[in-house]
Write a protein that holds these residues in place. Structure first.
Motif, PDB file in Angstrom:
ATOM      1  N   ILE A  39       0.854  -1.183   0.000  1.00 31.80           N
ATOM      2  CA  ILE A  39       0.000   0.000   0.000  1.00 31.80           C
ATOM      3  C   ILE A  39       0.888   1.231   0.000  1.00 31.80           C
ATOM      4  N   GLN A  40       0.527   2.211  -0.834  1.00 32.06           N
ATOM      5  CA  GLN A  40       1.323   3.431  -0.949  1.00 32.06           C
ATOM      6  C   GLN A  40       1.077   4.340   0.252  1.00 32.06           C
ATOM      7  N   ALA A  74      -7.981  -2.014  -2.287  1.00 28.59           N
ATOM      8  CA  ALA A  74      -7.089  -1.002  -2.850  1.00 28.59           C
ATOM      9  C   ALA A  74      -7.291  -0.991  -4.358  1.00 28.59           C
ATOM     10  N   PHE A  75      -7.395   0.202  -4.941  1.00 29.41           N
ATOM     11  CA  PHE A  75      -7.492   0.321  -6.392  1.00 29.41           C
ATOM     12  C   PHE A  75      -6.837   1.618  -6.822  1.00 29.41           C
ATOM     13  N   GLY A  76      -6.513   1.690  -8.110  1.00 28.75           N
ATOM     14  CA  GLY A  76      -5.872   2.907  -8.591  1.00 28.75           C
ATOM     15  C   GLY A  76      -5.649   2.917 -10.083  1.00 28.75           C
ATOM     16  N   GLU A  82      -3.672   6.009  -5.800  1.00 29.98           N
ATOM     17  CA  GLU A  82      -4.221   4.811  -5.171  1.00 29.98           C
ATOM     18  C   GLU A  82      -5.232   5.162  -4.095  1.00 29.98           C
ATOM     19  N   VAL A  83      -6.332   4.425  -4.097  1.00 27.47           N
ATOM     20  CA  VAL A  83      -7.367   4.555  -3.075  1.00 27.47           C
ATOM     21  C   VAL A  83      -7.281   3.306  -2.216  1.00 27.47           C
ATOM     22  N   ILE A 106     -15.991   5.914  -0.786  1.00 30.95           N
ATOM     23  CA  ILE A 106     -14.597   5.897  -0.355  1.00 30.95           C
ATOM     24  C   ILE A 106     -13.888   7.127  -0.898  1.00 30.95           C
ATOM     25  N   GLN A 107     -13.217   7.849  -0.018  1.00 31.89           N
ATOM     26  CA  GLN A 107     -12.442   9.033  -0.406  1.00 31.89           C
ATOM     27  C   GLN A 107     -11.026   8.627  -0.772  1.00 31.89           C
ATOM     28  N   GLY A 108     -10.467   9.313  -1.743  1.00 34.12           N
ATOM     29  CA  GLY A 108      -9.092   9.051  -2.128  1.00 34.12           C
ATOM     30  C   GLY A 108      -8.627  10.070  -3.150  1.00 34.12           C
ATOM     31  N   PRO A 109      -7.405   9.926  -3.600  1.00 34.60           N
ATOM     32  CA  PRO A 109      -6.899  10.859  -4.600  1.00 34.60           C
ATOM     33  C   PRO A 109      -7.642  10.697  -5.924  1.00 34.60           C
TER      34      PRO A 109
END
Length: 178
Positions: A39-40, A74-76, A82-83, A106-109
């Motif tokens: 995970i990043q 995890a996805f991206g 990456e979320v 889900i929050q992420g970049p």
């Protein structure tokens, strides 16, 4: 006149069918183990940059009625956006019951097209997902990842359909590897 009306109805049906099928896009291939997946490290939440993703997960009817397994996601994209959702499970709320579909915000970049998705299961119940759909912000279609088999315990398991980045692009600093 009847032929023209029949032709018009046929064209409308074909158009509607095409539009409906374009709302969902499925990822080809079978899920794979990825033992080396890390995970990043993410930037601080105060960076002002972020997107909200909707993720739907269908639990297989062959899965146990309830699970106590810890489920992570995890996805991206191909550009290291990456979320990560460390724990989606909650046995007290009925999450991941057999034959059910659960929806998560889900929050992420913000990314540039999801091309990989991994699930991780930690526990003894052997939870089995049927599929995972990711709805990206500002995109009218969902990307569907089909599983249909139990996830191995303690490892990331899923899909990576990201395009391979050429060596010149990575050495120029344009794209970093995932």
């Amino acid at each position: 006149m009847a032929k023209a009306l029949s032709l018009l109805l046929l064209l409308l049906f074909i158009s509607a069918s095409f539009q409906a099928s374009s709302c969902l896009e499925s990822v080809k291939g079978r899920p794979q183990e990825l033992r080396s997946f890390k995970i990043q490290e993410h930037q601080e939440a105060g960076s002002g940059r972020g997107c909200s993703y909707t993720v739907k997960i269908k639990t297989s009817c062959s899965s146990k009625r309830i699970t106590r397994d810890a489920i992570s996601l995890a996805f991206g994209d191909a550009y290291s956006n990456e979320v990560y959702a460390p724990r989606l499970d909650d046995p007290s709320s009925g999450t991941f019951e057999s034959c059910s579909t659960d929806t998560f915000k889900i929050q992420g970049p913000c990314g540039y097209g999801v091309c990989y998705l991994y699930l991780r299961r930690d526990g003894r119940d052997g939870w089995t997902p049927e599929w995972v759909q990711v709805y990206e912000p500002h995109v009218s279609r969902a990307l569907t990842f089909y599983y249909g088999s139990p996830i191995p315990n303690g490892i990331w398991y899923g899909f990576n359909n990201c395009p391979r980045v050429s060596q010149s692009a990575t050495t120029d600093g344009l794209v970093s590897s995932i």
